[in-house]
Design an enzyme around this catalytic site. Structure first.
Site, mmCIF file in Angstrom:
data_model
loop_
_atom_site.group_PDB
_atom_site.id
_atom_site.type_symbol
_atom_site.label_atom_id
_atom_site.label_comp_id
_atom_site.label_asym_id
_atom_site.label_seq_id
_atom_site.Cartn_x
_atom_site.Cartn_y
_atom_site.Cartn_z
ATOM 1 N N HIS A 110 -10.760 -36.710 -46.738
ATOM 2 C CA HIS A 110 -9.892 -37.119 -47.837
ATOM 3 C C HIS A 110 -10.481 -38.377 -48.463
ATOM 4 C CE1 HIS A 110 -6.749 -34.514 -45.958
ATOM 5 N NE2 HIS A 110 -6.620 -34.222 -47.224
ATOM 6 N N SER B 84 3.405 -31.006 -45.778
ATOM 7 C CA SER B 84 2.479 -31.840 -46.548
ATOM 8 C C SER B 84 3.022 -31.935 -47.961
ATOM 9 C CB SER B 84 1.112 -31.162 -46.566
ATOM 10 O OG SER B 84 0.374 -31.589 -47.676
ATOM 11 N N SER B 85 2.724 -33.031 -48.641
ATOM 12 C CA SER B 85 3.257 -33.163 -50.008
ATOM 13 C C SER B 85 2.601 -32.171 -50.970
ATOM 14 C CB SER B 85 3.091 -34.585 -50.509
ATOM 15 O OG SER B 85 1.732 -34.944 -50.494
ATOM 16 N N CYS B 86 1.508 -31.492 -50.540
ATOM 17 C CA CYS B 86 0.895 -30.508 -51.446
ATOM 18 C C CYS B 86 1.698 -29.215 -51.530
ATOM 19 C CB CYS B 86 -0.555 -30.238 -51.065
ATOM 20 S SG CYS B 86 -0.729 -29.377 -49.519
ATOM 21 N N LYS C 294 1.885 -24.177 -45.233
ATOM 22 C CA LYS C 294 2.872 -25.210 -44.888
ATOM 23 C C LYS C 294 4.262 -24.826 -45.389
ATOM 24 C CE LYS C 294 0.570 -28.040 -42.449
ATOM 25 N NZ LYS C 294 0.977 -28.287 -41.057
ATOM 26 N N GLY D 112 -1.287 -36.476 -34.653
ATOM 27 C CA GLY D 112 -0.919 -36.281 -33.251
ATOM 28 C C GLY D 112 -1.276 -37.498 -32.407
ATOM 29 N N TYR E 20 -3.631 -24.099 -48.109
ATOM 30 C CA TYR E 20 -2.965 -24.962 -47.131
ATOM 31 C C TYR E 20 -1.474 -25.070 -47.470
ATOM 32 C CZ TYR E 20 -2.283 -29.262 -44.402
ATOM 33 O OH TYR E 20 -1.857 -30.203 -43.502
HETATM 34 P P1 GDP Z 1 -5.896 -34.573 -52.682
HETATM 35 O O1 GDP Z 1 -4.954 -35.733 -52.642
HETATM 36 O O2 GDP Z 1 -5.325 -33.329 -52.071
HETATM 37 O O3 GDP Z 1 -6.409 -34.330 -54.076
HETATM 38 O O4 GDP Z 1 -7.147 -34.871 -51.735
HETATM 39 P P2 GDP Z 1 -8.312 -35.974 -51.635
HETATM 40 O O5 GDP Z 1 -7.871 -37.097 -50.780
HETATM 41 O O6 GDP Z 1 -9.531 -35.242 -51.182
HETATM 42 O O7 GDP Z 1 -8.596 -36.489 -53.120
HETATM 43 C C1 GDP Z 1 -7.742 -37.401 -53.795
HETATM 44 C C2 GDP Z 1 -8.380 -37.871 -55.087
HETATM 45 O O8 GDP Z 1 -9.454 -38.766 -54.782
HETATM 46 C C3 GDP Z 1 -8.986 -36.775 -55.964
HETATM 47 O O9 GDP Z 1 -8.719 -37.114 -57.327
HETATM 48 C C4 GDP Z 1 -10.469 -36.905 -55.690
HETATM 49 O O10 GDP Z 1 -11.286 -36.426 -56.752
HETATM 50 C C5 GDP Z 1 -10.586 -38.417 -55.560
HETATM 51 N N1 GDP Z 1 -11.798 -38.877 -54.875
HETATM 52 C C6 GDP Z 1 -12.628 -39.861 -55.318
HETATM 53 N N2 GDP Z 1 -13.685 -40.020 -54.524
HETATM 54 C C7 GDP Z 1 -13.531 -39.127 -53.512
HETATM 55 C C8 GDP Z 1 -14.329 -38.806 -52.368
HETATM 56 O O11 GDP Z 1 -15.390 -39.371 -52.122
HETATM 57 N N3 GDP Z 1 -13.836 -37.844 -51.537
HETATM 58 C C9 GDP Z 1 -12.637 -37.201 -51.801
HETATM 59 N N4 GDP Z 1 -12.215 -36.283 -50.933
HETATM 60 N N5 GDP Z 1 -11.895 -37.475 -52.886
HETATM 61 C C10 GDP Z 1 -12.329 -38.406 -53.739
#
Ligand code: GDP
Length: 325
Positions: A188, A116-118, A149, A26, A145
């Site tokens: 993320h 979202s792409s999920c 969506k 936003g 989520y």
């Molecule tokens: P996703 O794309 O929905 O899986 O969401 P995330 O952005 O949380 O995670 C993306 C990938 O990054 C996954 O494989 C996580 O295990 C990896 N990853 C590695 N280090 C981290 C961290 O410190 N935080 C998060 N959130 N993800 C991590």
């Protein structure tokens, strides 16, 4: 794509509501719309709880937006999604339903709902085409989520079909940039790694801990590029298919961590914590439809990471300054 799905809806001179203006997307939309010659409307969270239909109805009746971007959502990374499933499902379902229904009742001319792409099945073909929607089971760590969506974009299709409403939706790939949530548990991967690499650099640690195996592949889009795509679609797309928004480029989490380390100036080694989940093995959207309409992203990953890091440092400095004063 059928050419009849192309329509021109200029935003110039319109009242345009950005629902969720305090969020990362936003905020980027508000920045991007500043040059469109429209009146940007925002509703403060203290004034309107988007989870309450009556409050949304009241705000819309008073403010009469002509175009609406639904960028409001309860969001978070893999851990937050998995540990707060009720909030992720309930909040996102009702936010979508409330705004879409109020938009129909008040005669909104054009609405864009952000998915979202999920929404795609865990094992969808890669890159994931729009047709992959609802063809298989979702990734369990973010299905709450995703289900909300999917309901939102189905609402847009249903309102188009039943009421002839020009409501469109689009699903971006993984986003990052200024305004992102920087906290270790709920973030993320991009903000989490930027924070961790920065903390490690400052404290002189030699290892940076990365969740999972480092092998999952992800595509990352800089949020100001997303805002540009959303404004482009609002003006140039009208159709039932929820469109993918991405870059077409993907990196492994290991490569991402290495690039983050370079941007931050962390020179130690990476350690992979395989007790943490990997999530979906690969997530890349097929953006041929978007490219065919004429839109392409601009910001390379390393440049976007550097800007996100600069924003994080500014915020951290501002917070420290506020705390000191
Ligand atoms: P996703 O794309 O929905 O899986 O969401 P995330 O952005 O949380 O995670 C993306 C990938 O990054 C996954 O494989 C996580 O295990 C990896 N990853 C590695 N280090 C981290 C961290 O410190 N935080 C998060 N959130 N993800 C991590």
């Amino acid at each position: 794509m059928n050419d009849s799905h192309r329509a021109v809806y200029p935003l110039r001179g319109k009242r345009v509501w950005v629902a969720g203006h305090r969020g990362m997307v936003g905020g980027a939309l508000v920045r991007r719309l500043a040059s469109e010659g429209c009146e940007v409307q925002t509703a403060g969270r203290d004034g309107v709880d988007l989870r309450r239909q009556a409050e949304v109805d009241g705000w819309m009746a008073d403010n009469r937006p002509q175009a609406v971007f639904i960028a409001a959502a309860t969001v978070g990374g893999i851990y937050a999604n998995d540990s707060r499933p009720a909030e992720f499902l309930y909040d996102n379902l009702v936010i979508a339903a409330n705004i879409i229904e109020a938009s129909r009742r008040t005669g909104v001319e054009k609405l864009l709902f952000l998915g979202s792409s999920c929404i795609y099945p865990r094992l969808a073909p890669q890159p994931m085409p729009e047709e992959a929607l609802l063809t298989g089971p979702l990734e369990p760590t973010n299905e709450w989520y995703a289900v909300a969506k999917i309901a939102g974009l189905k609402l847009c299709q249903a309102y188009r079909k039943q009421y002839g409403a020009d409501f469109i939706s689009a699903q971006p790939t993984n986003l990052y940039g200024p305004g992102d949530t920087f906290d270790l548990e709920g973030s993320h991967v991009v903000p989490a790694l930027l924070m961790k690499a920065h903390a490690a650099k400052v404290s002189g640690e030699h290892t940076l801990t990365v969740w999972g195996t480092g092998t999952p592949r992800r595509e990352f889009l800089y949020v100001d590029d997303l805002a540009d795509a959303l404004v482009f679609l609002m003006g140039n797309y009208s159709g039932p298919i929820p469109l993918n928004i991405g870059t077409g480029d993907e990196v492994t989490i290991r490569e991402l961590a290495q690039t983050v380390a370079e941007v931050v100036g962390f020179s130690g080694t990476l350690r992979f914590d395989t007790d943490k989940p990997d999530g979906t093995p690969r997530k890349l959207v097929d953006c041929r439809r978007l490219h065919a309409l004429g839109w392409h992203h601009r910001t390379p990953l390393k440049e976007g990471l550097a800007r996100a890091y600069a924003w994080y440092l500014d915020q951290a400095a501002a917070t420290a300054g506020a705390g000191a004063g």
